[in-house]
Scaffold this active site. Structure first.
Site, PDB file in Angstrom:
ATOM      1  N   CYS A  14       3.610   8.537   1.438  1.00  0.00           N
ATOM      2  CA  CYS A  14       3.922   7.956   2.468  1.00  0.00           C
ATOM      3  C   CYS A  14       4.172   6.044   1.609  1.00  0.00           C
ATOM      4  CB  CYS A  14       2.945   7.449   3.599  1.00  0.00           C
ATOM      5  SG  CYS A  14       3.020   6.343   4.488  1.00  0.00           S
ATOM      6  N   ASN A  53      -2.596   3.265  17.081  1.00  0.00           N
ATOM      7  CA  ASN A  53      -4.299   3.364  15.613  1.00  0.00           C
ATOM      8  C   ASN A  53      -4.219   2.016  16.089  1.00  0.00           C
ATOM      9  OD1 ASN A  53      -4.150   5.968  14.554  1.00  0.00           O
ATOM     10  ND2 ASN A  53      -2.341   5.121  13.271  1.00  0.00           N
ATOM     11  N   CYS A  87       7.128  -5.923  15.161  1.00  0.00           N
ATOM     12  CA  CYS A  87       7.167  -4.712  16.571  1.00  0.00           C
ATOM     13  C   CYS A  87       5.274  -5.051  16.596  1.00  0.00           C
ATOM     14  CB  CYS A  87       7.104  -3.265  16.333  1.00  0.00           C
ATOM     15  SG  CYS A  87       8.736  -2.492  15.017  1.00  0.00           S
ATOM     16  N   GLU A 142      11.049  -2.537   6.625  1.00  0.00           N
ATOM     17  CA  GLU A 142      11.729  -1.420   7.277  1.00  0.00           C
ATOM     18  C   GLU A 142      12.723  -1.265   5.584  1.00  0.00           C
ATOM     19  OE1 GLU A 142      12.905   0.486   9.875  1.00  0.00           O
ATOM     20  OE2 GLU A 142      14.590  -0.231   8.408  1.00  0.00           O
ATOM     21  N   CYS A 155       7.133  -7.095   6.766  1.00  0.00           N
ATOM     22  CA  CYS A 155       8.374  -6.577   7.017  1.00  0.00           C
ATOM     23  C   CYS A 155       8.155  -8.232   8.002  1.00  0.00           C
ATOM     24  CB  CYS A 155       7.406  -5.853   8.189  1.00  0.00           C
ATOM     25  SG  CYS A 155       8.792  -4.939   9.185  1.00  0.00           S
ATOM     26  N   CYS A 187      -1.284   5.573  10.114  1.00  0.00           N
ATOM     27  CA  CYS A 187       0.225   4.961  10.773  1.00  0.00           C
ATOM     28  C   CYS A 187       0.816   3.754  11.403  1.00  0.00           C
ATOM     29  CB  CYS A 187       1.240   6.052  11.491  1.00  0.00           C
ATOM     30  SG  CYS A 187       1.967   7.221  11.388  1.00  0.00           S
ATOM     31  N   GLU A 234       0.690  -1.078   0.117  1.00  0.00           N
ATOM     32  CA  GLU A 234      -0.167  -0.402  -0.099  1.00  0.00           C
ATOM     33  C   GLU A 234       0.531   1.494  -0.207  1.00  0.00           C
ATOM     34  OE1 GLU A 234      -4.159  -1.797   2.384  1.00  0.00           O
ATOM     35  OE2 GLU A 234      -3.102  -0.579   3.479  1.00  0.00           O
ATOM     36  N   SER A 276      11.957   5.156  15.121  1.00  0.00           N
ATOM     37  CA  SER A 276      10.812   4.494  15.742  1.00  0.00           C
ATOM     38  C   SER A 276      11.437   4.013  16.821  1.00  0.00           C
ATOM     39  CB  SER A 276      10.284   3.449  14.914  1.00  0.00           C
ATOM     40  OG  SER A 276       9.306   4.487  13.568  1.00  0.00           O
ATOM     41  N   CYS A 301       2.255  -2.734  15.316  1.00  0.00           N
ATOM     42  CA  CYS A 301       2.295  -2.692  14.236  1.00  0.00           C
ATOM     43  C   CYS A 301       1.477  -3.701  13.278  1.00  0.00           C
ATOM     44  CB  CYS A 301       2.992  -2.827  13.237  1.00  0.00           C
ATOM     45  SG  CYS A 301       4.267  -2.207  11.137  1.00  0.00           S
TER      46      CYS A 301
HETATM   47  N1  SAH Z   1       9.519   0.519   9.200  1.00  0.00           N
HETATM   48  C1  SAH Z   1       9.553   1.725   9.557  1.00  0.00           C
HETATM   49  C2  SAH Z   1       9.007   2.756   8.279  1.00  0.00           C
HETATM   50  C3  SAH Z   1       7.233   2.055   8.870  1.00  0.00           C
HETATM   51  S1  SAH Z   1       6.509   2.305   9.614  1.00  0.00           S
HETATM   52  C4  SAH Z   1       9.693   1.522  11.048  1.00  0.00           C
HETATM   53  O1  SAH Z   1       9.070   1.019  11.765  1.00  0.00           O
HETATM   54  O2  SAH Z   1       9.877   2.804  11.550  1.00  0.00           O
HETATM   55  C5  SAH Z   1       6.010   4.089  10.085  1.00  0.00           C
HETATM   56  C6  SAH Z   1       5.491   4.080  11.648  1.00  0.00           C
HETATM   57  O3  SAH Z   1       3.903   4.125  11.815  1.00  0.00           O
HETATM   58  C7  SAH Z   1       6.442   3.672  12.832  1.00  0.00           C
HETATM   59  O4  SAH Z   1       7.163   4.893  13.816  1.00  0.00           O
HETATM   60  C8  SAH Z   1       6.346   2.912  12.983  1.00  0.00           C
HETATM   61  O5  SAH Z   1       6.602   2.608  14.580  1.00  0.00           O
HETATM   62  C9  SAH Z   1       4.615   3.250  13.462  1.00  0.00           C
HETATM   63  N2  SAH Z   1       3.333   2.814  13.188  1.00  0.00           N
HETATM   64  C10 SAH Z   1       3.407   1.230  13.786  1.00  0.00           C
HETATM   65  N3  SAH Z   1       2.916   0.349  13.820  1.00  0.00           N
HETATM   66  C11 SAH Z   1       1.948   1.877  14.506  1.00  0.00           C
HETATM   67  C12 SAH Z   1       0.685   2.149  14.944  1.00  0.00           C
HETATM   68  N4  SAH Z   1      -0.406   0.330  15.159  1.00  0.00           N
HETATM   69  N5  SAH Z   1      -0.202   3.659  15.576  1.00  0.00           N
HETATM   70  C13 SAH Z   1       0.908   4.288  15.331  1.00  0.00           C
HETATM   71  N6  SAH Z   1       2.041   3.992  15.006  1.00  0.00           N
HETATM   72  C14 SAH Z   1       1.973   2.937  14.161  1.00  0.00           C
HETATM   73 FE1  SF4 Z   2       8.028  -3.391  10.526  1.00  0.00          FE
HETATM   74 FE2  SF4 Z   2       8.226  -0.682  10.898  1.00  0.00          FE
HETATM   75 FE3  SF4 Z   2       6.405  -2.293  11.592  1.00  0.00          FE
HETATM   76 FE4  SF4 Z   2       7.885  -2.328  12.709  1.00  0.00          FE
HETATM   77  S1  SF4 Z   2       6.808  -0.467  12.650  1.00  0.00           S
HETATM   78  S2  SF4 Z   2       6.956  -4.110  12.170  1.00  0.00           S
HETATM   79  S3  SF4 Z   2       9.686  -2.149  11.577  1.00  0.00           S
HETATM   80  S4  SF4 Z   2       6.439  -2.189   9.496  1.00  0.00           S
END
Ligand code: SAH
Ligand code: SF4
Length: 363
Positions: free
Chosen positions: A97, A290, A108, A160, A104, A333, A84, A213, A111
């Site tokens: 974005c 979120n 995390c 990532e 990934c 996000c 997406e 992050s 996410c």
């Molecule tokens: N993998 C990279 C970039 C993608 S995520 C990273 O982790 O930085 C973009 C941002 O959204 C990151 O800071 C991530 O931690 C955050 N994110 C992931 N899941 C989320 C959620 N459920 N609510 C809010 N932010 C979230």
């Molecule tokens: Fe991957 Fe970024 Fe999501 Fe962590 S927050 S699982 S590094 S996309």
């Protein structure tokens, strides 16, 4: 292909390197992908290009429009997979974005992309193709044909980016090239969960903005939320950040901090964060969590987030809260899930580290 690689291709064809510039203008600036329409290339050159190259764009499976103006596309990425990209319009800019991987592997806890696991890296073409498509699909910002909708690009979609370094760097080269999109390097942001060696490489090779992050102000909590922390703990990560900032004059690192109710949102956490970041070239961007299906995290009350933000500010940190956009179409996000069949999950549990050398090596 960035300019240098295209010039080598033309050299292989026994053609002049300046054709690379012509081709790039056709593809990116005029949106032309059929060699026959590139009228300033000779017929014989067009023939050679047709025979040995192709211009392939990711197929759009769907487009959703949020009531706040946010647009989300689902792009086919082969074998039933999809990624997406999200466009976020604001009065003074248009931010796209983009995704860098199908899923990934970093897992995390909060996410949606991580919950799906990892399938594969996107190619540079698939990464830039997202920008190409958005710029073709969205109206220009003015009557000027070069005034594309996308003024800023953030690698904050699925994946990532620093785990797909090889393809992300040529994609960045195209975003900033004047022959393609000419986006200022400050308006391209790579967001990483903290792959330290590649933060250093990026600092040496690409002068773009960096977002990290962080999400937790101590290792015990960060190990739980962002498992890659077990490999690159906070101190090591921050050292890399300050090295990165030191390579650029007046450059700040943005630290993303997802606000999770009763997990990382107390004033004590804010004070710990202050101790890590105050006096450094750092900005904090709080992201209200979120929600997505299948996990128990919750978003703190607005008051709690405001109190946390004020506590950071009282200590002199620059802290903002990210406004949630596009959540009615699951485009906010962390909500990007695409379609991913998990092939590799890198679980960085203590005992798994050694066992999963392959996964770790590719990070
Ligand atoms: N993998 C990279 C970039 C993608 S995520 C990273 O982790 O930085 C973009 C941002 O959204 C990151 O800071 C991530 O931690 C955050 N994110 C992931 N899941 C989320 C959620 N459920 N609510 C809010 N932010 C979230
Ligand atoms: Fe991957 Fe970024 Fe999501 Fe962590 S927050 S699982 S590094 S996309």
């Amino acid at each position: 292909m960035p300019q240098g690689a295209l010039e080598s291709l033309f050299a292989d064809f026994d053609e002049k390197p300046f054709h690379a510039r012509q081709l790039m203008r056709w593809v990116y600036q005029r949106g032309i992908t059929d060699f026959d329409d590139m009228t300033d290339l000779s017929k014989s050159l067009r023939q050679k290009l047709r025979e040995s190259t192709c211009i392939q764009l990711p197929e759009v499976l769907s487009r959703q429009n949020s009531k706040d103006g946010t647009v989300k596309w689902l792009f086919e990425s082969g074998f039933g997979q999809a990624v997406e990209a999200v466009f976020i319009p604001e009065p003074d800019r248009g931010t796209l974005c983009i995704s860098s991987q199908v899923g990934c592997a970093l897992d995390c806890a909060f996410c949606a992309t991580g919950a799906q696991g990892f399938n594969r890296n996107l190619s540079a073409a698939e990464i830039v193709g997202q920008v190409w498509h958005a710029n073709q699909a969205l109206p220009r910002r003015s009557n000027d044909a070069a005034d594309f909708a996308v003024t800023n690009v953030v690698f904050m979609g699925m994946g990532e980016p620093l785990a797909n370094y090889r393809n992300v760097v040529p994609a960045i080269e195209l975003l900033i090239s004047d022959l393609a999109y000419g986006i200022s390097h400050r308006r391209v942001t790579v967001s990483t969960s903290g792959l330290v060696p590649n933060i250093d490489r990026l600092g040496d090779e690409c002068n773009v903005s960096l977002a990290v992050s962080l999400h937790a102000p101590n290792n015990a909590l960060r190990n739980e939320l962002v498992p890659i922390n077990k490999l690159h703990p906070i101190e090591t990560l921050l050292d890399a950040c300050w090295r990165y900032a030191g390579k650029r004059a007046n450059r700040f690192i943005t630290f993303e901090y997802v606000m999770l109710r009763d997990i990382n949102d107390s004033l004590e956490h804010a004070d710990q964060l202050n101790r890590l970041l105050t006096g450094k070239p750092a900005k904090v961007n709080l992201i209200p969590f979120n929600p997505f299906e299948g996990n128990d995290f919750a978003r703190p009350e607005a008051d709690t987030i405001a109190r946390f933000q004020n506590r950071l500010r009282e200590n002199g940190l620059v802290a903002t809260t990210r406004r949630t956009r596009g959540d009615d179409i699951d485009a906010a996000c962390g909500q990007l899930a695409g379609k991913v069949s998990d092939r590799v999950r890198v679980r960085l549990g203590a005992k798994k580290l050694g066992e999963r050398k392959l996964g770790v090596a590719t990070l």
